[in-house]
Motif scaffolding. Structure first.
Motif, PDB file in Angstrom:
ATOM      1  N   LYS A  16       0.825  -1.204   0.000  1.00 41.15           N
ATOM      2  CA  LYS A  16       0.000   0.000   0.000  1.00 41.15           C
ATOM      3  C   LYS A  16       0.864   1.261   0.000  1.00 41.15           C
ATOM      4  O   LYS A  16       0.407   2.322  -0.414  1.00 41.15           O
ATOM      5  CB  LYS A  16      -0.931   0.005   1.210  1.00 41.15           C
ATOM      6  N   LYS A  17       2.114   1.156   0.454  1.00 44.04           N
ATOM      7  CA  LYS A  17       3.018   2.298   0.506  1.00 44.04           C
ATOM      8  C   LYS A  17       3.723   2.546  -0.825  1.00 44.04           C
ATOM      9  O   LYS A  17       4.315   3.598  -1.013  1.00 44.04           O
ATOM     10  CB  LYS A  17       4.087   2.079   1.581  1.00 44.04           C
ATOM     11  N   VAL A  18       3.657   1.580  -1.719  1.00 39.16           N
ATOM     12  CA  VAL A  18       4.366   1.679  -2.994  1.00 39.16           C
ATOM     13  C   VAL A  18       3.742   2.762  -3.854  1.00 39.16           C
ATOM     14  O   VAL A  18       2.519   2.886  -3.938  1.00 39.16           O
ATOM     15  CB  VAL A  18       4.327   0.324  -3.744  1.00 39.16           C
ATOM     16  N   SER A  19       4.585   3.550  -4.495  1.00 39.12           N
ATOM     17  CA  SER A  19       4.114   4.574  -5.428  1.00 39.12           C
ATOM     18  C   SER A  19       4.069   3.944  -6.818  1.00 39.12           C
ATOM     19  O   SER A  19       5.102   3.809  -7.482  1.00 39.12           O
ATOM     20  CB  SER A  19       5.074   5.762  -5.400  1.00 39.12           C
ATOM     21  N   TRP A  20       2.878   3.550  -7.247  1.00 34.81           N
ATOM     22  CA  TRP A  20       2.734   2.872  -8.521  1.00 34.81           C
ATOM     23  C   TRP A  20       2.732   3.887  -9.655  1.00 34.81           C
ATOM     24  O   TRP A  20       2.179   4.979  -9.520  1.00 34.81           O
ATOM     25  CB  TRP A  20       1.436   2.064  -8.549  1.00 34.81           C
ATOM     26  N   LYS A  22       1.738   5.834 -13.102  1.00 39.69           N
ATOM     27  CA  LYS A  22       0.485   6.069 -13.818  1.00 39.69           C
ATOM     28  C   LYS A  22       0.542   5.337 -15.152  1.00 39.69           C
ATOM     29  O   LYS A  22       1.586   4.921 -15.618  1.00 39.69           O
ATOM     30  CB  LYS A  22       0.285   7.569 -14.060  1.00 39.69           C
TER      31      LYS A  22
END
Length: 60
Positions: A16-20, A22
């Protein structure tokens, strides 16, 4: 069994902390990777072809 449950709970929390990226970024990165791989593959194919021809010429 509790350790395994805790492991997967921790994994879910970290994911949930991962910056996925765009969609546009992902597309750009994918095109960059595929282009680079193709370039490197063609480069080494040409080098291999040249070395093969050189060795063939030296043997004959």
């Amino acid at each position: 069994m509790g350790r395994l449950t805790n492991f997967f709970r921790d994994v879910a929390r970290e994911m949930k902390k991962v910056s996925w990226p765009k969609r546009q970024e992902l597309t750009r990165y994918t095109i960059t990777v595929v282009t680079t791989v193709l370039f490197v593959a063609v480069f080494f194919w040409v080098i291999d072809l040249g070395i093969s021809e050189l060795i063939r010429a030296l043997i004959n």
